[in-house]
Write a protein that holds these residues in place. Sequence first.
Motif, PDB file in Angstrom:
ATOM      1  N   THR A 165      46.521  56.382  54.677  1.00 39.15           N
ATOM      2  CA  THR A 165      45.784  56.087  53.455  1.00 39.15           C
ATOM      3  C   THR A 165      44.718  55.058  53.774  1.00 39.15           C
ATOM      4  OG1 THR A 165      47.776  56.500  52.164  1.00 39.15           O
ATOM      5  CG2 THR A 165      45.998  55.316  51.072  1.00 39.15           C
ATOM      6  N   GLU A 166      43.488  55.366  53.408  1.00 40.55           N
ATOM      7  CA  GLU A 166      42.350  54.483  53.672  1.00 40.55           C
ATOM      8  C   GLU A 166      41.802  53.969  52.346  1.00 40.55           C
ATOM      9  OE1 GLU A 166      39.958  57.322  55.752  1.00 40.55           O
ATOM     10  OE2 GLU A 166      41.001  56.970  57.646  1.00 40.55           O
ATOM     11  N   ILE A 167      41.675  52.636  52.262  1.00 44.69           N
ATOM     12  CA  ILE A 167      41.294  51.985  51.005  1.00 44.69           C
ATOM     13  C   ILE A 167      40.144  51.019  51.271  1.00 44.69           C
ATOM     14  CG2 ILE A 167      42.114  50.468  49.150  1.00 44.69           C
ATOM     15  CD1 ILE A 167      45.003  51.510  50.111  1.00 44.69           C
ATOM     16  N   ILE A 168      39.178  50.989  50.372  1.00 42.99           N
ATOM     17  CA  ILE A 168      38.109  49.993  50.399  1.00 42.99           C
ATOM     18  C   ILE A 168      38.209  49.186  49.106  1.00 42.99           C
ATOM     19  CG2 ILE A 168      35.609  49.578  50.318  1.00 42.99           C
ATOM     20  CD1 ILE A 168      35.269  52.072  52.069  1.00 42.99           C
ATOM     21  N   ILE A 169      38.156  47.863  49.255  1.00 44.37           N
ATOM     22  CA  ILE A 169      38.138  46.956  48.107  1.00 44.37           C
ATOM     23  C   ILE A 169      36.843  46.170  48.213  1.00 44.37           C
ATOM     24  CG2 ILE A 169      39.320  45.100  46.879  1.00 44.37           C
ATOM     25  CD1 ILE A 169      41.900  45.987  48.373  1.00 44.37           C
ATOM     26  N   SER A 170      36.027  46.193  47.170  1.00 40.39           N
ATOM     27  CA  SER A 170      34.699  45.587  47.263  1.00 40.39           C
ATOM     28  C   SER A 170      34.313  44.868  45.972  1.00 40.39           C
ATOM     29  CB  SER A 170      33.667  46.677  47.570  1.00 40.39           C
ATOM     30  OG  SER A 170      32.381  46.123  47.702  1.00 40.39           O
ATOM     31  N   GLY A 171      33.606  43.760  46.145  1.00 36.39           N
ATOM     32  CA  GLY A 171      33.109  42.999  45.003  1.00 36.39           C
ATOM     33  C   GLY A 171      32.204  41.886  45.469  1.00 36.39           C
ATOM     34  N   PHE A 172      31.932  40.946  44.579  1.00 36.81           N
ATOM     35  CA  PHE A 172      31.182  39.756  44.932  1.00 36.81           C
ATOM     36  C   PHE A 172      32.109  38.804  45.675  1.00 36.81           C
ATOM     37  CE2 PHE A 172      28.803  40.698  40.822  1.00 36.81           C
ATOM     38  CZ  PHE A 172      27.676  41.191  41.468  1.00 36.81           C
ATOM     39  N   GLY A 173      31.555  37.974  46.544  1.00 33.24           N
ATOM     40  CA  GLY A 173      32.351  36.940  47.187  1.00 33.24           C
ATOM     41  C   GLY A 173      32.962  36.035  46.132  1.00 33.24           C
ATOM     42  N   GLY A 174      34.212  35.680  46.300  1.00 30.28           N
ATOM     43  CA  GLY A 174      34.901  34.838  45.333  1.00 30.28           C
ATOM     44  C   GLY A 174      35.725  35.614  44.326  1.00 30.28           C
ATOM     45  N   GLN A 175      35.586  36.957  44.297  1.00 27.33           N
ATOM     46  CA  GLN A 175      36.371  37.761  43.361  1.00 27.33           C
ATOM     47  C   GLN A 175      37.760  38.100  43.899  1.00 27.33           C
ATOM     48  OE1 GLN A 175      33.424  40.992  42.427  1.00 27.33           O
ATOM     49  NE2 GLN A 175      34.096  40.551  40.335  1.00 27.33           N
ATOM     50  N   GLY A 176      38.007  37.834  45.160  1.00 25.62           N
ATOM     51  CA  GLY A 176      39.334  38.074  45.714  1.00 25.62           C
ATOM     52  C   GLY A 176      39.540  39.435  46.349  1.00 25.62           C
ATOM     53  N   ALA A 177      38.461  40.135  46.678  1.00 26.26           N
ATOM     54  CA  ALA A 177      38.595  41.454  47.317  1.00 26.26           C
ATOM     55  C   ALA A 177      39.335  41.339  48.649  1.00 26.26           C
ATOM     56  CB  ALA A 177      37.216  42.082  47.521  1.00 26.26           C
ATOM     57  N   LEU A 178      38.972  40.344  49.445  1.00 27.52           N
ATOM     58  CA  LEU A 178      39.599  40.197  50.757  1.00 27.52           C
ATOM     59  C   LEU A 178      41.072  39.835  50.627  1.00 27.52           C
ATOM     60  CD1 LEU A 178      36.785  38.325  52.738  1.00 27.52           C
ATOM     61  CD2 LEU A 178      37.113  40.776  52.400  1.00 27.52           C
ATOM     62  N   PHE A 179      41.401  38.977  49.677  1.00 25.26           N
ATOM     63  CA  PHE A 179      42.803  38.600  49.474  1.00 25.26           C
ATOM     64  C   PHE A 179      43.639  39.805  49.044  1.00 25.26           C
ATOM     65  CE2 PHE A 179      46.257  37.160  46.664  1.00 25.26           C
ATOM     66  CZ  PHE A 179      47.020  36.474  47.605  1.00 25.26           C
ATOM     67  N   ALA A 180      43.113  40.632  48.156  1.00 21.56           N
ATOM     68  CA  ALA A 180      43.847  41.820  47.709  1.00 21.56           C
ATOM     69  C   ALA A 180      44.139  42.737  48.893  1.00 21.56           C
ATOM     70  CB  ALA A 180      43.065  42.555  46.621  1.00 21.56           C
ATOM     71  N   GLY A 181      43.156  42.931  49.751  1.00 27.46           N
ATOM     72  CA  GLY A 181      43.362  43.764  50.933  1.00 27.46           C
ATOM     73  C   GLY A 181      44.339  43.142  51.908  1.00 27.46           C
ATOM     74  N   GLN A 182      44.240  41.842  52.077  1.00 30.05           N
ATOM     75  CA  GLN A 182      45.145  41.143  52.983  1.00 30.05           C
ATOM     76  C   GLN A 182      46.592  41.233  52.479  1.00 30.05           C
ATOM     77  OE1 GLN A 182      44.491  36.870  53.414  1.00 30.05           O
ATOM     78  NE2 GLN A 182      44.540  37.164  55.641  1.00 30.05           N
ATOM     79  N   LEU A 183      46.783  41.124  51.185  1.00 27.94           N
ATOM     80  CA  LEU A 183      48.121  41.254  50.615  1.00 27.94           C
ATOM     81  C   LEU A 183      48.683  42.642  50.888  1.00 27.94           C
ATOM     82  CD1 LEU A 183      50.514  40.230  48.957  1.00 27.94           C
ATOM     83  CD2 LEU A 183      49.217  40.835  46.881  1.00 27.94           C
ATOM     84  N   MET A 184      47.863  43.668  50.747  1.00 29.61           N
ATOM     85  CA  MET A 184      48.320  45.026  51.061  1.00 29.61           C
ATOM     86  C   MET A 184      48.705  45.138  52.533  1.00 29.61           C
ATOM     87  SD  MET A 184      45.823  47.564  48.948  1.00 29.61           S
ATOM     88  CE  MET A 184      46.849  48.955  49.340  1.00 29.61           C
ATOM     89  N   ALA A 185      47.908  44.522  53.400  1.00 36.19           N
ATOM     90  CA  ALA A 185      48.197  44.573  54.839  1.00 36.19           C
ATOM     91  C   ALA A 185      49.521  43.889  55.158  1.00 36.19           C
ATOM     92  CB  ALA A 185      47.051  43.936  55.621  1.00 36.19           C
ATOM     93  N   TYR A 186      49.744  42.720  54.575  1.00 30.59           N
ATOM     94  CA  TYR A 186      51.019  42.027  54.781  1.00 30.59           C
ATOM     95  C   TYR A 186      52.189  42.884  54.294  1.00 30.59           C
ATOM     96  CZ  TYR A 186      49.028  37.442  56.010  1.00 30.59           C
ATOM     97  OH  TYR A 186      48.393  36.409  56.640  1.00 30.59           O
TER      98      TYR A 186
END
Length: 179
Positions: free
Chosen positions: A3-24
């Motif tokens: 499964t391939e997922i892209i999470i995108s937004g403005f910096g500070g919206q938490g896109a990277l954290f949401a993806g990192q949580l999925m990875a963990y």
Amino acid sequence: MQTEIIISGFGGQGALFAGQLMAYSAMDNQLEVTWFPSYGPEMRGGTASCTVIISDEEIGAPVVGMPTAVIAMNLPSLDKYEPQVKPGGLLVVNASMVNRQALRTDIRSAHIPANEIAERIGDRRLTNMVLLGSLLANLNVLDLKTVEASLRVHTPERHQRLVPLNIQALEEGATYLAA
């Protein structure tokens, strides 16, 4: 299953954290995973996105051409990534920041007033968790309870007090199902 997922937004919206949580969460469940962040030079307000690939087999490359799912946290992200979603895939849209519906009819989409939900819970910074909750409810990749458990384990001690609100945001987002 990959499964391939892209999470995108403005910096500070938490896109990277949401993806990192999925990875963990994927790692905690002995799945193969890649998490590949991408962001502009600005600290907040620039673009930020990440790709997450989750698989039960070895992953060949962290590059995603046609993602299974996209979380678009703002209009520029929707404009950029909607055309790339695999036919039959999932598009989760932050309706609080986007003034249009999805244009494609060959994908499932969920439009969620995520900012308003996050504010009602108590903190606008929970928007990412609301959207992630909807993605998890609409995509057979990770169980919501599994992600909540990973949130508890991987959140630093200084932020543990925020875990219950994040879990509430995930659960509220999970009530929004794609059409």
